[in-house]
Design an enzyme around this catalytic site. Sequence first.
Site, PDB file in Angstrom:
ATOM      1  N   GLU A   1       2.853  -0.291   6.617  1.00 19.33           N
ATOM      2  CA  GLU A   1       2.498  -1.561   5.966  1.00 19.33           C
ATOM      3  C   GLU A   1       3.032  -2.684   6.842  1.00 19.33           C
ATOM      4  OE1 GLU A   1       3.309  -2.093   1.770  1.00 19.33           O
ATOM      5  OE2 GLU A   1       2.975   0.045   1.380  1.00 19.33           O
TER       6      GLU A   1
ATOM      7  N   GLU B   1       8.208   3.365  -0.331  1.00 22.35           N
ATOM      8  CA  GLU B   1       9.307   2.416  -0.590  1.00 22.35           C
ATOM      9  C   GLU B   1      10.276   2.996  -1.625  1.00 22.35           C
ATOM     10  OE1 GLU B   1       7.859  -1.626  -1.131  1.00 22.35           O
ATOM     11  OE2 GLU B   1       7.105  -1.656   0.922  1.00 22.35           O
TER      12      GLU B   1
END
Length: 492
Positions: free
Chosen positions: A295, A177
Amino acid sequence: MAALNRKALVHADQEIGVIRPELHSHFAEHVGSCVYGGIWVGKNSPVPNVNGFRRAAVDYVRELGVPVLRWPGGCFADGYHWRDGIGPAAKRPKTVNKHWGGYTEDNSFGSHEFVEFCRLIGAEPYFAANVGSGSPEEMRDWIEYCNQPSGTTLAEERAANGSREPFNVRYWGVGNELWGCGGHFTAQRAAEEYRRFAACARTVGGLEPYLIGCGPDGNNVQWTRGFMDTLAGYHMDGYSMHFYSTGTLPPLQYTAEAMYAQLNSFPRLEQGIIQQRNLLDEHEPNRRIGLLLDEWGVWDRMTAEDEHRNGRLWQQGSMRSAVAAGLGLNIFNRQADKLSMCNIAQIVNVLQAVLITDGPEGRNCVRTTSYYAFMLFKPHRSKISVHVETDGSEQQTLPDLSLSASRQGGELVATLVNPRHDADMQVDCEVRGATPRQSRAEILYDPDINAHNSFEDPNRVVIRPHPVAFENGRIRVALPAMSVATVTLQVS
Ligand code: AHR
């Protein structure tokens, strides 16, 4: 309860692609009680353990089969320095887990422990390297420490720390991220960082690392365009997107309305996979860049009480979560040609966990509803996904019948999900391109959307045999409200 008739069609001879077992992978982060108190209880724990790993967790996830396990984060990865987690445990530094509550990280679970856990459960390890606060040299050394068989100082250090055998870690995430907790980079800067880190990551011990660049939050097309333009054809093996199905209520207090709002994220997920794949294909039409969804899962509203008692992001699963797992896994089957890996977040205690334990001191380990949903999809692994059609649509305000199917030789497997809490479905499914000879089915269901497996009632929602009829190339199966069912057919 309403009764709905649904028609479905399985084109057993129209192939999409192999359902890679990796689409059923998992993720373990140093957050809450996922690792500490979940997987890892320590060698001196009163909790039954194998070398410090919770025995029940090892047994359950080994039975489930975890193709790949991603670690150590998540957000935690971009603050993690791998050297903190090697050597005698008592001498490892104590650090602060800055992302997840500022608690003390004693580093007793590091690379050796993670790889040992992977070996115990039969999973391939996937390491997420630190870009946010690390350096390319740190990642390069971690790869060498793990994969160099012998003859270098780092390989000797690994041997001295207990493993003469190399770890053979193939999957390496280059940050996590990077648009957020990984460093708040722009897409352009993230791609530059990728190039800088990847330039240092070389083949060690004959094993070429599979390097994974940081993709978007959800289906952010601007991010991918910016990243891929800057990458400018530089080599990248995989590209990871994250997509959570957020919800507004605590896990066991869902209303039908809140559940539908959450489940309606799944068509967006499917759309996101298709669009992100197209964007990658525009830059590299030969599909040499794998698309990962490393994810995903339901992310409900946490309660302070649960987090206080069981750790950050602790989340119980319910029949709603199992239905969500079914919707997601059906998408991965249908889009099998576009995906390389999918990792549900996370394996134990955190978010859409397949196991829950009752906190660091606990002895209990319960298989959640999502555990059983994953079990129902296991027969699809390595089969060829085939085209399906349904007359119920997942595009409307209410989620409807969801279906995927796969085939290998004389076996055809179909999984059906009824996400409606207020309607049973009678499904009439035609099979074209193969003739069903024998059939059996298994089902997971509970009309209560909040039904769950607890320490008091661990087998409330489990897989049961289910009747299925076939005749003249059609199968007929009743899908009760809130159910996930897998039908296995012998076909010729
Ligand atoms: O899975 C929990 C967190 O969600 C991860 O640390 C992060 O990558 C994502 O935002």
